[in-house]
Design an enzyme around this catalytic site. Structure first.
Site, PDB file in Angstrom:
ATOM      1  N   LYS A 213       0.929  -1.305   0.008  1.00 19.61           N
ATOM      2  CA  LYS A 213       0.191  -0.065   0.018  1.00 19.61           C
ATOM      3  C   LYS A 213       0.989   1.131  -0.101  1.00 19.61           C
ATOM      4  O   LYS A 213       1.316   1.653   0.996  1.00 19.61           O
ATOM      5  CB  LYS A 213      -0.754   0.102   1.226  1.00 19.61           C
ATOM      6  CG  LYS A 213      -1.603  -1.432   1.455  1.00 19.61           C
ATOM      7  CD  LYS A 213      -1.646  -1.895   2.838  1.00 19.61           C
ATOM      8  CE  LYS A 213      -1.865  -3.053   3.050  1.00 19.61           C
ATOM      9  NZ  LYS A 213      -3.097  -3.764   2.299  1.00 19.61           N
ATOM     10  N   HIS A 425      -5.200  -1.954  12.327  1.00 20.65           N
ATOM     11  CA  HIS A 425      -4.725  -2.642  11.344  1.00 20.65           C
ATOM     12  C   HIS A 425      -3.231  -2.084  11.165  1.00 20.65           C
ATOM     13  O   HIS A 425      -2.575  -2.540  10.100  1.00 20.65           O
ATOM     14  CB  HIS A 425      -5.699  -2.139  10.069  1.00 20.65           C
ATOM     15  CG  HIS A 425      -5.274  -2.837   8.705  1.00 20.65           C
ATOM     16  ND1 HIS A 425      -4.850  -2.262   7.621  1.00 20.65           N
ATOM     17  CD2 HIS A 425      -5.587  -3.954   8.520  1.00 20.65           C
ATOM     18  CE1 HIS A 425      -4.682  -2.962   6.626  1.00 20.65           C
ATOM     19  NE2 HIS A 425      -5.083  -4.291   7.092  1.00 20.65           N
TER      20      HIS A 425
HETATM   21  C1  LIG Z   1      -3.782  -9.476   8.133  1.00 15.36           C
HETATM   22  O1  LIG Z   1      -4.375 -10.392   8.900  1.00 15.36           O
HETATM   23  C2  LIG Z   1      -6.265  -9.932   8.980  1.00 15.36           C
HETATM   24  C3  LIG Z   1      -6.651 -11.180  10.023  1.00 15.36           C
HETATM   25  O2  LIG Z   1      -6.525 -12.377   9.559  1.00 15.36           O
HETATM   26  C4  LIG Z   1      -6.631 -10.280   7.612  1.00 15.36           C
HETATM   27  O3  LIG Z   1      -7.887 -10.157   7.871  1.00 15.36           O
HETATM   28  C5  LIG Z   1      -5.915  -9.422   6.819  1.00 15.36           C
HETATM   29  O4  LIG Z   1      -6.435  -9.450   5.501  1.00 15.36           O
HETATM   30  C6  LIG Z   1      -4.517  -9.547   6.776  1.00 15.36           C
HETATM   31  N1  LIG Z   1      -3.880  -8.461   5.808  1.00 15.36           N
HETATM   32  C7  LIG Z   1      -3.826  -7.133   6.223  1.00 15.36           C
HETATM   33  C8  LIG Z   1      -4.846  -6.726   5.611  1.00 15.36           C
HETATM   34  O5  LIG Z   1      -3.245  -6.656   6.877  1.00 15.36           O
END
Ligand SMILES: *[C@@H]1O[C@H](CO)[C@@H](O)[C@H](O)[C@H]1NC(C)=O
Ligand SMILES: *[C@@H]1O[C@H](CO)[C@@H](O)[C@H](O)[C@H]1NC(C)=O
Ligand SMILES: *[C@@H]1O[C@H](CO)[C@@H](O)[C@H](O)[C@H]1NC(C)=O
Ligand SMILES: *[C@@H]1O[C@H](CO)[C@@H](O)[C@H](O)[C@H]1NC(C)=O
Ligand SMILES: *[C@@H]1O[C@H](CO)[C@@H](O)[C@H](O)[C@H]1NC(C)=O
Ligand SMILES: *[C@@H]1O[C@H](CO)[C@@H](O)[C@H](O)[C@H]1NC(C)=O
Ligand SMILES: *[C@@H]1O[C@H](CO)[C@@H](O)[C@H](O)[C@H]1NC(C)=O
Length: 504
Positions: A213, A425
């Site tokens: 990103k 996040h």
């Molecule tokens: C990181 O882990 C989460 C939880 O499993 C998942 O939903 C996500 O897609 C993964 N990637 C990201 C967006 O960081």
């Protein structure tokens, strides 16, 4: 002007392979229907990687190891500064973050620039081109059938991009060919106005997804961080990123990573055995950019994953993370969405204790105070908890080993109708020496098959107070704010967040 005045223009090669890096990777099992074909592709890919590895071994230039012996620890800017003059760019670094609505903090808490504001400001500065590396797009509420006023900022962002296209600013988007938000019309809308879009088939190429990103604007400015091109990233999910303005050398370096996606998104593209020379980076862990950011001596470099997308001279993201960890001497604070010392997607699953060991080693051997803040939300896989408790159990303050683990829970409030939201996040780490801002969850796949980028940056503390706050100190303050907030809960006291669902 944009190159570091080094002994030669030759890109440098970080010599050290990641400890514990798997030499062989079984084909990935999440592929389902196309499994056989893709399995074959994965094996071919492996062959290519093995071949590249071999090449790297036989053709390691002597300069590599001389360089290695001269390697300066991160933070020895002055030592590097004696070798060559700082850059002439007038770079400026700004941390940006977003908060889910209704997540109040104590008055006077430190905070970074609001991400939505930072993004709009960055778009306002665009004159010629915007390159966006993205996992998926979903900037409007209607994409996911949600009618909520908190989608407005995302919609404003999409509008701004449409206006820029109308002003003949070019927009190129590299995005994952397998991604959520299949109903989003964002990219069709932008393509109709002249945006170029490439869907990168990472699953076929490396077995992962394009999960990076970042933006590169006018080859001058960059954004990178955890936020997806999703309206929820601005108002319903907690994110952290960095914007670097007026910094053509770093922007052109990150652009090279964008170009790796761009060429892989072309029809019938295959993963090159070795990347052409013009993809090589001369800014890396061993030889970071060094210059003045708003007058503050700064070192910085970008890392990338997976290794197959690291041309000559590009530091692997895993090596960047490990280097920051092993340089820490006082504290090491980590905030990540997910933490698993295993694979997450590859089948059969493998134990992968590389980062877990590095945290323990820092706490044990270096006497570093380790804190790990992991997200806990509706979709948290409860199998993470034994690993977290194991790390916590390693703590033994009387023996001088200090490790603390907490989970961060964003209360749902009255936002439960918005799917995949109300979560932290962010993916970053901070030590007394460096800030690391990444895009990857902490489990094996994100470093071996899925694409991501990291930014490692260090700023010198001002000699006289008051002076600008070094970025690692700014990031430490943000971490401590979250760590000491009532949203961060110790592993034993998870009572308010039973099942990590906290109505708040
Ligand atoms: C990181 O882990 C989460 C939880 O499993 C998942 O939903 C996500 O897609 C993964 N990637 C990201 C967006 O960081
Ligand atoms: C996508 O659109 C289809 C058809 O309009 C709809 O049935 C489906 O629920 C939508 N998916 C999401 C995630 O909104
Ligand atoms: C969205 O909600 C608002 C009020 O909450 C309402 O006025 C509007 O008609 C709704 N829009 C749609 C498309 O349902
Ligand atoms: C954009 O480019 C087109 C074609 O070159 C030109 O006709 C138009 O005037 C330009 N618009 C602006 C706002 O510069
Ligand atoms: C970038 O440089 C331009 C031109 O020197 C200046 O006007 C602008 O304020 C700078 N931007 C930032 C954020 O420092
Ligand atoms: C390197 O050159 C090739 C061929 O001209 C071009 O397609 C590619 O985009 C260039 N890569 C970079 C990173 O500039
Ligand atoms: C949601 O909760 C917030 C406070 O937590 C309140 O200000 C807001 O009015 C509520 N919205 C609705 C639609 O109930």
């Amino acid at each position: 002007m944009d190159t570091i005045a080094g002994p030669s223009q030759m890109p440098t090669r970080p010599c050290r392979a990641a400890p514990g890096w798997p030499r062989s990777t079984p084909p990935h099992g999440l592929l389902g229907r196309a499994g056989t074909v893709l399995g074959l592709l994965a094996v071919l890919g492996l062959g290519i990687m093995a071949f590249t590895h071999l090449l790297a071994r036989v053709s390691l230039p002597p300069a590599c190891c001389q360089l290695h012996s001269k390697e300066e620890p991160l933070g020895s800017w002055e030592a590097l500064g004696r070798e060559s003059q700082p850059q002439r760019d007038s770079c400026q670094l700004v941390l940006a973050e977003s908060f889910p609505q209704d997540l109040p903090y104590a008055a006077g808490s430190p905070s970074a620039q609001p991400l939505a504001q930072a993004w709009l400001q960055l778009l306002d500065s665009a004159q010629e081109s915007i390159h966006v590396a993205s996992y998926y797009w979903s900037l409007t509420g209607s994409d996911i059938g949600v009618n909520d006023s908190s989608s407005q900022l995302g919609e404003a962002l999409l509008q701004k991009m449409q206006q820029l296209l109308a002003r003949n600013v070019s927009l190129a988007v590299a995005t994952s060919s397998s991604a959520p938000a299949r109903n989003s019309t964002d990219l069709q809308v932008l393509a109709a106005l002249g945006a170029q879009v490439r869907w990168v088939p990472m699953r076929q190429l490396t077995g992962g997804v394009l999960h990076s990103k970042f933006w590169v604007v006018d080859e001058q400015h960059v954004y990178m961080g955890s936020a997806n091109m999703d309206w929820r990233s601005l108002t319903q999910v907690k994110e952290l990123g960095a914007i670097i303005y007026n910094c053509s050398s770093l922007a052109r370096d990150l652009e090279k990573t964008f170009q790796t996606y761009w060429v892989l998104g072309a029809p019938h593209a295959t993963l090159p055995k070795t990347w052409p020379r013009n993809f090589s980076s001369h800014i890396n862990r061993l030889r970071p950019y060094h210059g003045l950011f708003s007058g503050v001596p700064t070192t910085a470099y970008f890392s990338a994953s997976p290794p197959a997308l690291c041309p000559h001279g590009r530091t692997r993201d895993l090596d960047a993370v490990l280097a920051v960890m092993s340089d820490a001497r006082e504290f090491l604070y980590v905030s990540v969405m997910e933490y698993f010392p295993t694979t997450r997607f590859s089948r059969p699953a493998r134990y992968w204790p590389v980062l877990d060991n590095a945290l323990r080693a820092a706490a044990f051997g270096q006497g570093v105070h380790v804190r790990l803040l992991v997200s806990c939300w509706l979709h948290t896989d409860p199998t993470t908890f034994p690993y977290l408790r194991s790390l916590q159990a390693f703590s033994n303050p009387t023996a001088g080993i200090s490790v603390d683990v907490k989970v961060f829970i964003v209360p749902l409030g009255n936002h439960s109708s918005i799917p995949f939201s109300r979560v932290s996040h962010s993916k970053y780490m901070v030590t007394e020496k460096a800030a690391y801002i990444g895009t990857s969850n902490w489990s094996e796949d994100y470093f071996s098959t899925t694409s991501g980028v990291g930014l490692v940056v260090h700023q010198q503390a001002p000699r006289a107070q008051p002076g600008p706050t070094p970025v690692q100190e700014q990031l430490r303050q943000l971490f401590e704010r979250d760590w000491h907030s009532h949203y961060a809960v110790g592993l034993d006291g998870r009572t308010p967040g039973q099942d990590c669902v906290w109505q708040g």
